[in-house]
Design a protein around this motif. Structure first.
Motif, PDB file in Angstrom:
ATOM      1  N   GLN A   8     -10.673   2.051   9.625  1.00 60.70           N
ATOM      2  CA  GLN A   8     -10.047   2.035   8.318  1.00 60.70           C
ATOM      3  C   GLN A   8     -10.271   0.685   7.648  1.00 60.70           C
ATOM      4  O   GLN A   8     -10.262  -0.352   8.304  1.00 60.70           O
ATOM      5  CB  GLN A   8      -8.530   2.305   8.434  1.00 60.70           C
ATOM      6  N   GLN A 222       1.657   2.846  10.197  1.00 62.73           N
ATOM      7  CA  GLN A 222       1.883   3.010   8.765  1.00 62.73           C
ATOM      8  C   GLN A 222       0.786   3.862   8.138  1.00 62.73           C
ATOM      9  O   GLN A 222       1.052   4.763   7.352  1.00 62.73           O
ATOM     10  CB  GLN A 222       1.937   1.638   8.097  1.00 62.73           C
ATOM     11  N   PHE A 223      -0.465   3.586   8.517  1.00 67.43           N
ATOM     12  CA  PHE A 223      -1.586   4.338   7.943  1.00 67.43           C
ATOM     13  C   PHE A 223      -1.520   5.802   8.352  1.00 67.43           C
ATOM     14  O   PHE A 223      -1.670   6.702   7.529  1.00 67.43           O
ATOM     15  CB  PHE A 223      -2.913   3.727   8.392  1.00 67.43           C
ATOM     16  N   GLY A 226       1.363   7.587   6.571  1.00 65.83           N
ATOM     17  CA  GLY A 226       1.060   7.785   5.160  1.00 65.83           C
ATOM     18  C   GLY A 226      -0.030   8.816   4.953  1.00 65.83           C
ATOM     19  O   GLY A 226       0.027   9.639   4.032  1.00 65.83           O
ATOM     20  N   GLU A 227      -1.025   8.791   5.831  1.00 68.97           N
ATOM     21  CA  GLU A 227      -2.129   9.749   5.742  1.00 68.97           C
ATOM     22  C   GLU A 227      -1.623  11.169   5.965  1.00 68.97           C
ATOM     23  O   GLU A 227      -1.940  12.083   5.207  1.00 68.97           O
ATOM     24  CB  GLU A 227      -3.186   9.384   6.781  1.00 68.97           C
ATOM     25  N   GLY A 230       0.640  12.240   2.999  1.00 69.82           N
ATOM     26  CA  GLY A 230      -0.136  12.496   1.794  1.00 69.82           C
ATOM     27  C   GLY A 230      -0.906  13.797   1.867  1.00 69.82           C
ATOM     28  O   GLY A 230      -0.947  14.574   0.910  1.00 69.82           O
ATOM     29  N   ILE A 250      -6.863   8.835  -0.752  1.00 69.08           N
ATOM     30  CA  ILE A 250      -5.609   8.141  -0.444  1.00 69.08           C
ATOM     31  C   ILE A 250      -5.888   6.739   0.052  1.00 69.08           C
ATOM     32  O   ILE A 250      -5.237   5.766  -0.347  1.00 69.08           O
ATOM     33  CB  ILE A 250      -4.801   8.943   0.597  1.00 69.08           C
ATOM     34  N   ARG A 251      -6.896   6.601   0.916  1.00 69.36           N
ATOM     35  CA  ARG A 251      -7.245   5.298   1.471  1.00 69.36           C
ATOM     36  C   ARG A 251      -7.691   4.337   0.364  1.00 69.36           C
ATOM     37  O   ARG A 251      -7.257   3.194   0.296  1.00 69.36           O
ATOM     38  CB  ARG A 251      -8.350   5.463   2.502  1.00 69.36           C
ATOM     39  N   LYS A 254      -4.778   3.265  -1.810  1.00 62.31           N
ATOM     40  CA  LYS A 254      -3.942   2.298  -1.103  1.00 62.31           C
ATOM     41  C   LYS A 254      -4.565   0.913  -1.100  1.00 62.31           C
ATOM     42  O   LYS A 254      -3.874  -0.102  -1.075  1.00 62.31           O
ATOM     43  CB  LYS A 254      -3.719   2.754   0.350  1.00 62.31           C
ATOM     44  N   ASN A 255      -5.902   0.870  -1.106  1.00 62.29           N
ATOM     45  CA  ASN A 255      -6.600  -0.411  -1.044  1.00 62.29           C
ATOM     46  C   ASN A 255      -6.927  -0.970  -2.422  1.00 62.29           C
ATOM     47  O   ASN A 255      -7.724  -1.906  -2.539  1.00 62.29           O
ATOM     48  CB  ASN A 255      -7.880  -0.274  -0.215  1.00 62.29           C
ATOM     49  N   GLN A 277      -1.995   9.700  -6.215  1.00 63.56           N
ATOM     50  CA  GLN A 277      -1.332   8.403  -6.344  1.00 63.56           C
ATOM     51  C   GLN A 277       0.187   8.573  -6.265  1.00 63.56           C
ATOM     52  O   GLN A 277       0.879   7.764  -5.643  1.00 63.56           O
ATOM     53  CB  GLN A 277      -1.721   7.750  -7.659  1.00 63.56           C
ATOM     54  N   MET A 280       1.738   8.712  -2.854  1.00 59.94           N
ATOM     55  CA  MET A 280       1.851   7.465  -2.090  1.00 59.94           C
ATOM     56  C   MET A 280       3.174   6.765  -2.333  1.00 59.94           C
ATOM     57  O   MET A 280       3.525   5.847  -1.610  1.00 59.94           O
ATOM     58  CB  MET A 280       0.691   6.539  -2.454  1.00 59.94           C
TER      59      MET A 280
END
Length: 280
Positions: A8, A222-223, A226-227, A230, A250-251, A254-255, A277, A280
């Motif tokens: 990631q 956390q990832f 969230g993944e 989502g 999503i990734r 987030k970035n 979005q 998230m």
């Protein structure tokens, strides 16, 4: 499908970390002598005194407002310095700098300073890419009058964007050396040797290695949470962009990728990307 979390963006193994990574850079700037030296070379003047009010300073003026986490926040005699390492070109850096500057001022005012007492502030971004495409080592911005050359607005704020890939501009040899070191290239000179020695000391620290591994685990959890959330909510809302694309969207969001950029990259309507979005 089982996913390798080390793949990631922004999550690396300890062995892969360089001076350009935030965790290592934060530890590097905790060396007071080197921190003063680096700030001095960036600003082109001697920095005599600094103090570290907080490690990884967090500022949130209201509970419902977007807060910020400042990677390196240092106070001088009558100035504050916020230094950020930037490896991803998300397109929002100038506006983010504006938000940082305003929140730092509000934070100082909340601590009792009057408007006329606001100290000089420097927001410094060290970019591993050329944000403006002009090949300069350093881009320095202050508010100036458009009608009268040399007339400053006088708010005592300065924004500096460094380019580790730069080739032009009147900067010191020591600053050039530092920028090369950020790129992982250590020239054969005394200052480079000092930087490399501190970098290697950090990488050999068992304490900081354990700290980073703890952070890795937290990021992984956390990832993954969230993944999963989502994707599940996306399916419930009928956002059928495909499993791989959904994860990637999503990734990227987030970035720091903007909705418009994601829309163009994945060939999806802006409205659909906005739904991702919202998840998230």
């Amino acid at each position: 499908m089982k996913r390798n979390y080390f793949e990631q963006p922004g999550i690396k193994r300890w062995e892969e970390l360089t001076l350009a990574d935030n965790f290592i850079f934060q530890k590097f700037m905790m060396n007071e002598t080197l921190c003063k030296k680096i700030l001095g070379e960036i600003l082109g003047k001697e920095v005599v005194k600094i103090e570290y009010p907080e490690y990884e300073k967090n500022i949130a003026i209201r509970h419902d407002a977007k807060g910020i986490r400042l990677d390196v926040y240092v106070k001088g005699e009558d100035e504050v310095y916020n230094v950020e390492m930037q490896n991803s070109q998300t397109g929002d850096l100038p506006k983010r700098g504006r938000y940082y500057r305003d929140l730092i001022d509000l934070d100082l005012l909340e601590k009792g300073q009057d408007y006329e007492q606001l100290c000089r502030s420097y927001i410094i971004f060290i970019c591993t890419y050329d944000l403006y495409g002009r090949n300069q080592y350093r881009y320095t911005f202050t508010y100036r009058c458009e009608e009268i050359d040399g007339l400053e607005y006088g708010d005592r704020t300065t924004m500096i964007v460094l380019n580790t890939k730069g080739t032009e501009g009147n900067v010191s040899e020591e600053l050039k050396t530092f920028l090369k070191c950020v790129n992982g290239l250590f020239p054969d000179d005394e200052f480079s040797a000092t930087i490399r020695e501190e970098y290697e000391r950090i990488k050999e620290s068992r304490e900081w290695r354990r700290e980073y591994m703890t952070l890795e685990m937290a990021l992984k959890e956390q990832f993954q949470a969230g993944e999963a959330k989502g994707l599940a909510e996306g399916e419930a809302k009928g956002l059928n962009a495909g499993y791989e694309n959904s994860i990637a969207i999503i990734r990227d969001l987030k970035n720091g990728m903007s909705v418009q950029q994601a829309s163009e990259k994945y060939h999806l309507p802006v409205e659909q990307v906005m739904q991702f979005q919202e998840l998230m």
